[in-house]
Design an enzyme around this catalytic site. Sequence first.
Site, PDB file in Angstrom:
ATOM      1  N   ARG A 139     -14.007  63.687  95.118  1.00  7.70           N
ATOM      2  CA  ARG A 139     -13.309  64.862  94.226  1.00  7.70           C
ATOM      3  C   ARG A 139     -14.312  65.913  93.839  1.00  7.70           C
ATOM      4  O   ARG A 139     -14.180  67.077  93.310  1.00  7.70           O
ATOM      5  CB  ARG A 139     -12.515  64.251  93.262  1.00  7.70           C
ATOM      6  CG  ARG A 139     -13.535  63.851  92.200  1.00  7.70           C
ATOM      7  CD  ARG A 139     -12.649  62.507  91.362  1.00  7.70           C
ATOM      8  NE  ARG A 139     -11.815  63.459  90.527  1.00  7.70           N
ATOM      9  CZ  ARG A 139     -11.956  63.661  89.082  1.00  7.70           C
ATOM     10  NH1 ARG A 139     -13.116  63.553  88.679  1.00  7.70           N
ATOM     11  NH2 ARG A 139     -10.970  63.856  88.406  1.00  7.70           N
ATOM     12  N   TRP A 146     -27.118  67.520  86.215  1.00  6.76           N
ATOM     13  CA  TRP A 146     -28.250  66.404  86.349  1.00  6.76           C
ATOM     14  C   TRP A 146     -28.036  65.491  87.586  1.00  6.76           C
ATOM     15  O   TRP A 146     -29.042  64.944  88.032  1.00  6.76           O
ATOM     16  CB  TRP A 146     -28.048  65.523  84.994  1.00  6.76           C
ATOM     17  CG  TRP A 146     -27.058  64.300  84.887  1.00  6.76           C
ATOM     18  CD1 TRP A 146     -25.726  64.270  85.070  1.00  6.76           C
ATOM     19  CD2 TRP A 146     -27.461  63.184  84.485  1.00  6.76           C
ATOM     20  NE1 TRP A 146     -25.479  63.131  84.753  1.00  6.76           N
ATOM     21  CE2 TRP A 146     -26.103  62.198  84.325  1.00  6.76           C
ATOM     22  CE3 TRP A 146     -28.424  62.348  83.996  1.00  6.76           C
ATOM     23  CZ2 TRP A 146     -26.124  61.078  83.804  1.00  6.76           C
ATOM     24  CZ3 TRP A 146     -28.572  61.012  83.521  1.00  6.76           C
ATOM     25  CH2 TRP A 146     -27.312  60.292  83.494  1.00  6.76           C
ATOM     26  N   ASP A 147     -26.903  65.343  88.143  1.00  5.09           N
ATOM     27  CA  ASP A 147     -26.647  64.812  89.565  1.00  5.09           C
ATOM     28  C   ASP A 147     -27.687  65.310  90.411  1.00  5.09           C
ATOM     29  O   ASP A 147     -28.188  64.436  91.239  1.00  5.09           O
ATOM     30  CB  ASP A 147     -25.418  65.017  89.962  1.00  5.09           C
ATOM     31  CG  ASP A 147     -24.200  64.600  89.048  1.00  5.09           C
ATOM     32  OD1 ASP A 147     -23.124  63.730  89.475  1.00  5.09           O
ATOM     33  OD2 ASP A 147     -24.104  65.159  87.893  1.00  5.09           O
ATOM     34  N   ASN A 182     -22.607  72.307  83.326  1.00  8.71           N
ATOM     35  CA  ASN A 182     -22.254  71.089  83.487  1.00  8.71           C
ATOM     36  C   ASN A 182     -22.069  71.009  85.044  1.00  8.71           C
ATOM     37  O   ASN A 182     -22.568  70.052  85.893  1.00  8.71           O
ATOM     38  CB  ASN A 182     -20.925  70.680  82.823  1.00  8.71           C
ATOM     39  CG  ASN A 182     -20.519  69.088  83.327  1.00  8.71           C
ATOM     40  OD1 ASN A 182     -19.685  68.681  82.361  1.00  8.71           O
ATOM     41  ND2 ASN A 182     -21.036  68.456  84.451  1.00  8.71           N
ATOM     42  N   ARG A 191     -20.240  74.208  78.464  1.00  7.86           N
ATOM     43  CA  ARG A 191     -21.358  72.922  78.119  1.00  7.86           C
ATOM     44  C   ARG A 191     -22.176  72.931  79.219  1.00  7.86           C
ATOM     45  O   ARG A 191     -22.086  73.298  80.266  1.00  7.86           O
ATOM     46  CB  ARG A 191     -20.643  71.755  77.935  1.00  7.86           C
ATOM     47  CG  ARG A 191     -19.543  71.325  79.393  1.00  7.86           C
ATOM     48  CD  ARG A 191     -19.036  69.847  78.849  1.00  7.86           C
ATOM     49  NE  ARG A 191     -18.377  69.243  80.173  1.00  7.86           N
ATOM     50  CZ  ARG A 191     -17.220  69.218  80.423  1.00  7.86           C
ATOM     51  NH1 ARG A 191     -16.354  70.080  79.611  1.00  7.86           N
ATOM     52  NH2 ARG A 191     -16.675  69.026  81.620  1.00  7.86           N
ATOM     53  N   ARG A 262     -10.300  69.157  77.929  1.00  8.00           N
ATOM     54  CA  ARG A 262     -11.023  69.364  79.173  1.00  8.00           C
ATOM     55  C   ARG A 262      -9.895  69.874  80.190  1.00  8.00           C
ATOM     56  O   ARG A 262      -8.979  68.859  80.465  1.00  8.00           O
ATOM     57  CB  ARG A 262     -11.862  68.368  79.627  1.00  8.00           C
ATOM     58  CG  ARG A 262     -13.038  68.015  78.966  1.00  8.00           C
ATOM     59  CD  ARG A 262     -13.695  66.766  79.114  1.00  8.00           C
ATOM     60  NE  ARG A 262     -12.854  65.377  78.980  1.00  8.00           N
ATOM     61  CZ  ARG A 262     -12.837  64.448  79.866  1.00  8.00           C
ATOM     62  NH1 ARG A 262     -13.473  64.420  80.779  1.00  8.00           N
ATOM     63  NH2 ARG A 262     -11.859  63.572  79.680  1.00  8.00           N
ATOM     64  N   ASP A 296     -19.765  60.033  80.847  1.00 10.94           N
ATOM     65  CA  ASP A 296     -18.327  60.096  80.218  1.00 10.94           C
ATOM     66  C   ASP A 296     -17.486  59.143  81.296  1.00 10.94           C
ATOM     67  O   ASP A 296     -17.059  59.241  82.129  1.00 10.94           O
ATOM     68  CB  ASP A 296     -17.874  61.481  80.326  1.00 10.94           C
ATOM     69  CG  ASP A 296     -18.250  62.292  81.648  1.00 10.94           C
ATOM     70  OD1 ASP A 296     -19.295  61.714  82.530  1.00 10.94           O
ATOM     71  OD2 ASP A 296     -17.524  63.223  82.077  1.00 10.94           O
ATOM     72  N   GLU A 486     -20.269  56.112  94.152  1.00  7.39           N
ATOM     73  CA  GLU A 486     -20.691  56.709  92.909  1.00  7.39           C
ATOM     74  C   GLU A 486     -21.384  55.698  91.874  1.00  7.39           C
ATOM     75  O   GLU A 486     -22.459  56.116  91.065  1.00  7.39           O
ATOM     76  CB  GLU A 486     -19.602  57.484  92.237  1.00  7.39           C
ATOM     77  CG  GLU A 486     -19.918  57.981  91.143  1.00  7.39           C
ATOM     78  CD  GLU A 486     -18.650  58.421  90.326  1.00  7.39           C
ATOM     79  OE1 GLU A 486     -18.908  59.374  89.195  1.00  7.39           O
ATOM     80  OE2 GLU A 486     -17.359  57.975  90.515  1.00  7.39           O
ATOM     81  N   GLU A 502     -11.845  57.699  84.503  1.00  8.73           N
ATOM     82  CA  GLU A 502     -10.331  58.419  84.671  1.00  8.73           C
ATOM     83  C   GLU A 502     -10.030  58.835  85.956  1.00  8.73           C
ATOM     84  O   GLU A 502      -8.911  59.204  86.126  1.00  8.73           O
ATOM     85  CB  GLU A 502     -10.912  59.674  83.967  1.00  8.73           C
ATOM     86  CG  GLU A 502     -11.164  59.800  82.474  1.00  8.73           C
ATOM     87  CD  GLU A 502     -11.434  60.999  81.792  1.00  8.73           C
ATOM     88  OE1 GLU A 502     -11.179  61.238  80.592  1.00  8.73           O
ATOM     89  OE2 GLU A 502     -12.153  61.801  82.584  1.00  8.73           O
TER      90      GLU A 502
END
Length: 529
Positions: A139, A146-147, A182, A191, A262, A296, A486, A502
């Site tokens: 997704r 940062w990834d 982000n 952000r 968000r 998160d 992941e 989530e």
Amino acid sequence: MSVPHARRQHREAAAAHAPPPDTLTPADRYGELFVEVQRQAVFSDSKTFVDCAPRHSPEEILAAYRARRHRPGFDLSAFVRSAFTLPRLAHDDFVSVPGRDILQHIEALWPYLSRAPQQHPPRGSLVQLPQRYIVPGGRFAELYYWDSFFTMVGLPGGADSLVEDMTENFAFLVDTYGHVPNGTRTYYLSRSHPPVFALMTRLCEQRGGHAATDYLPQLLREHAFWMDGEDGVQPGEAHRRVVRLPSGECLNRYWDDRCTPREESWREDVATAARSGRPQEEVYRHLRAAAESGWDFSTRWLAEDASGQVATDLATICTTDLLPVDLNALLHFLELHIAEVGERHGDAGLAGTFRQRAGGRAAAMARLHWDADQGFYADYDWRRQRRRRALTAATLMPLYCGVAGPGEVHALAHTVRTRLLAPGGVATTEIMSGQQWDRPNGWSPLQWIAVEGFARCGESALAEEIRGRWLQTVQEVYAREHKLLEKYALRPGTATGGGGGEYPLQDGFGWTNGVVACWLQHRDAALHL
């Protein structure tokens, strides 16, 4: 003209001649249509709608919705599917071939995770970039901040130009927006993410790309973004990402300039705020700030009582009350990096200023974040003026970024061995909460920080043990499922993918590919700092 110089000119020209960036988010643009799509759960994943590309102008779509929504038999789902092109999974056309070893799999997957500027759909939420880049997978079909560093460390030797292209993209984002968002969606622009651009510029230089000195303007601008408001904030107060302590020093927190749900997790945030019993805007801000952290979500951001007992309900979230140890370690590294780059650039005054900044930050971290009794760095609650009691893998960032001294390194090694070392690597926290950044999950970036940090500080045996356990976990799941994930569950017995959070477990996966590829191809640790 040299290739690096030509690329820099291309990036600068792209930033100079591009039209003003479109900063409208899907909620801004579609108003009540956005709310109804999310409220009625037209898509099971809140992220799906905000990643859709409009087939017509957004103004026409919204006008059509307003004209038709009260008609008998109006079908919102059918309307949305006719007005928008739905996003595809990042690598949904990739087919894993059983029998390939893990490095062959990663090499075959990179092209499917690669994106070029001309592939960006118009008028959607995706932010335009001038160069090629790698997306995480599943997704997550856009560039993440940062990834990307942990992806870049493992890009193959023949693709050094892709490392440079990605560094150029992040410099372009700083030039265009004043910070690195982000991710490259308009709904992420309010952000940032853990500030790793300095690490990227060093890696780019090591790979034969631009010298880090070429990025000095962007490094300074990123630092200014994080320190915005420093000059005016009073002791005991905060402004955006800056907190001035009663003793006068400034440290940093995570923040988001919006205090709304968000957009990519709209339903989840509305539900969290509704059960919190707190002002909704306050809860939304804390949720968004935690998203800026990259963690998160985690009990790390939740309420802690006087005894150190941490809540497990996300509705207690209090992110902006905390001075995160990993954020401040990364900013210490940024300050030292600017000092070094400034010195190489011939600016002794700049170098001296930033060495002084880094020294002041390190001293404040030693006083506030280091828990000598427990032997680890902890986050600091600046509102309550006390150190948090919970141990998390964020404790390793000062080690990785050069803040920790020999005594702290030895104590951290003991703490990790006795409290965080799990069957498959370093655990994220000690708490089982159902949140994805808690036990039992393990994450590639945290393994990288632990291994490279311990290796460069002389704890090579522990570094090798963590690396070996992580690679075994990833390879065991790959042998069974033919994919890289992941996150992974670090439990005794059969290795599995991680859970919680989530959204369903994603595969692909950029930062796992990067860390695993680097460690399998290069047996010597501490390659990049």
